[in-house]
Write a protein that holds these residues in place. Sequence first.
Motif, short mmCIF file in Angstrom:
data_model
loop_
_atom_site.label_atom_id
_atom_site.label_comp_id
_atom_site.label_asym_id
_atom_site.label_seq_id
_atom_site.Cartn_x
_atom_site.Cartn_y
_atom_site.Cartn_z
N SER A 126 0.83 -1.21 0.00
CA SER A 126 0.00 0.00 0.00
C SER A 126 0.86 1.26 0.00
O SER A 126 0.47 2.30 -0.54
CB SER A 126 -0.92 0.02 1.22
OG SER A 126 -1.68 -1.15 1.25
N THR A 165 1.37 4.25 -3.12
CA THR A 165 1.45 5.71 -3.01
C THR A 165 2.56 6.24 -3.91
O THR A 165 2.38 7.24 -4.62
CB THR A 165 1.73 6.13 -1.55
OG1 THR A 165 0.76 5.51 -0.72
CG2 THR A 165 1.71 7.64 -1.39
N MET A 218 1.59 6.14 -7.54
CA MET A 218 0.67 7.25 -7.86
C MET A 218 1.43 8.56 -8.01
O MET A 218 1.14 9.37 -8.89
CB MET A 218 -0.37 7.39 -6.75
CG MET A 218 -1.35 6.25 -6.72
SD MET A 218 -2.53 6.38 -5.38
CE MET A 218 -3.69 7.54 -6.10
N THR A 262 -1.73 3.84 0.65
CA THR A 262 -2.93 4.20 -0.12
C THR A 262 -3.84 2.99 -0.19
O THR A 262 -3.39 1.91 -0.58
CB THR A 262 -2.54 4.60 -1.56
OG1 THR A 262 -1.73 5.77 -1.50
CG2 THR A 262 -3.78 4.90 -2.41
N SER A 263 -5.09 3.15 0.20
CA SER A 263 -6.01 2.02 0.07
C SER A 263 -7.03 2.28 -1.02
O SER A 263 -7.77 1.40 -1.42
CB SER A 263 -6.71 1.74 1.40
OG SER A 263 -7.40 2.89 1.81
N HIS A 264 -7.06 3.52 -1.54
CA HIS A 264 -8.02 3.86 -2.59
C HIS A 264 -7.41 4.87 -3.54
O HIS A 264 -6.71 5.77 -3.11
CB HIS A 264 -9.30 4.43 -1.97
CG HIS A 264 -10.46 3.55 -2.21
ND1 HIS A 264 -11.23 3.65 -3.33
CD2 HIS A 264 -10.95 2.50 -1.51
CE1 HIS A 264 -12.17 2.72 -3.29
NE2 HIS A 264 -12.01 2.01 -2.20
N ALA A 265 -7.69 4.69 -4.83
CA ALA A 265 -7.04 5.51 -5.84
C ALA A 265 -7.61 6.92 -5.93
O ALA A 265 -6.97 7.84 -6.41
CB ALA A 265 -7.15 4.84 -7.20
N ILE A 266 -8.82 7.09 -5.47
CA ILE A 266 -9.47 8.39 -5.56
C ILE A 266 -9.73 8.87 -4.15
O ILE A 266 -10.11 8.08 -3.29
CB ILE A 266 -10.83 8.26 -6.32
CG1 ILE A 266 -10.60 7.75 -7.74
CG2 ILE A 266 -11.62 9.55 -6.32
CD1 ILE A 266 -10.02 8.74 -8.71
N LEU A 283 -11.47 9.81 -1.11
CA LEU A 283 -12.86 9.55 -0.72
C LEU A 283 -13.15 10.05 0.68
O LEU A 283 -12.33 9.90 1.58
CB LEU A 283 -13.13 8.04 -0.72
CG LEU A 283 -13.24 7.35 -2.07
CD1 LEU A 283 -13.28 5.85 -1.86
CD2 LEU A 283 -14.49 7.81 -2.79
#
Lengths: 490, 95
Positions: free
Chosen positions: A379, A383, A386, B52-56, B58
Amino acid sequence: MKLYELTIHKAHRLLKEKQISSRELTRAVLDRIDAVEEKVGAYITVVDQEAMAQAKLADKAISEGNISPLTGIPLSIKDLICTRGIRTTCASKILENFMPPYDATVIKKIKESGAVVVGKVNMDEFAMGSSTENSGLQVTRNPWDLTRIPGGSSGGSAASVAADMCLGSLGSDTGGSIRQPASHCGVVGMKPTYGRVSRFGLVAYASSLDQIGPLTKDVTDCAILMNAVSGYDHRDSTSVSKDVPDYTEALKEGLKGVTVGIPREYNSTNGLDADVLSAVKNAVKVIEGSGAECVEVSLPHTEYAVAAYYLIACSEASSNLARYDGVRYGLRDKDAKTLLQMYNGTRSKGFGPEVQRRIILGTYALSAGYYDAYYGKASQVRTLIMEDFKKAFETCDVLLSPVTPTPAFGIGEKIDDPLTMYLSDIFTLSANLAGIPGMSVPCGFSSQGLPIGLQLMGKHFDEEKLLTVAYNFEQATDFQERKPELWNGD
Amino acid sequence: MKITKEEIVHVANLACLDIDETSTDKFADQLGKILEYVDTLNRVDTKDVPPTSHAIFLTNVFREDEVSKHLDTETALANSPEKEDGHFVVPKVIG
């Protein structure tokens, strides 16, 4: 030209001008399925009667002057998108007889547009795979060479479009499952931005990565289907409330002023096939020739995408697939005496080997003592991946790369070596981790005549730029004109 | 071996899967290779990097707590392997 060979936009024009009826068009597609399904194996379920009934309704609407770009258009649907009253199997024995009591939001939307659903198409079981060989129900073959895989997991969608067994299809993409089969079958495929299309009624594999999108015969059709399925849905709390543009407008733009980034790391990937590399290099020239500027960019964490992806996807899958317990729907192990025996018996008999492998890997990655080292670490790397994209998009509008390192491989070639299979997803996984849109457009053929796709990736919610570049590229080339001959290899 | 057969059996059990000895051997070998491969992540310095657990981005999505239309009992039970009097039937839980 045969009716089943039409694109959505050409068929729409003929329907609108009343030169053909939806019944004629749908009949032609159903006859085409009858003629070639034995070779291709794309469809798990064909719904002749329902399709003809929908076509009749479409013809009535058209006669009353109510026509949308999808009215009367026959489409196939990947068999993990719920369709009320039409069996939805996820290509799994555990859901072999599952009859959804409701329509997924995308199905509701295309039905409201008057589209005709002709059937449900094959896939890797629960969308876990890159070749459709993990289907628990049947084999699907690549229309360009029937000894090869069509790609996956939306292999049935791509094969049904390539073999003209529908005019377009809806698939889903968790790590490349629309773009990779589109590339292998020589069709156009788009994975929209995460949140652009509602996931309500899409059977979940990895919820933070899954997205529904179109597979079509050309870029215009891709824009048309995107118009139909995009938008906020209160039933999917991860769908994003953002206005949906008319995607067909993006096709009118030129490439002047557009900057295309070419990731340095992608060219040095191990095992990148020479034909793929040369097709992509040629595409760069064509795009430059159409007025775009190409620049080199860097995505330094690319080599870690496969590892991060499989840990995250399997972790989410292990949790999502806990629902298949034999209680409320699907298979039940009837020999079990106790509740626990029933759970274990049902799941062991119902899930195929790849699904079991991923559930075990995900359970392990989330288990006490390993969580930080595996899921937690992945996870954090997500990051960084991204951030790589964010930085790259400071200097370019669109990223260009291959979709897959090689053209379609032979059926059975990689099935016993899951790691090698996973590594072939290197170019597509990052877009899902970052939630950005990605697209595959035909950009050439290998020396053996197999299709090669070009991947375009864009900023969040900038599907329009992908469509602009893809459309200009398509206009400057003729790769989408070629049709497979459904031949049997050597 | 990166993951032992005992660990495979243990994790499979946590996930409610019965796997036979052949599958245990195969999974231990295949998952061992996959876990060795994912160890490449250890080369990345992730100190102070948030996960990060979600791309957008929220935030919580709220709605009014109102009764709306849902599946009726008959429809909800339609796919169940065994049902009785509006309920799902399962093997006896307590002996």
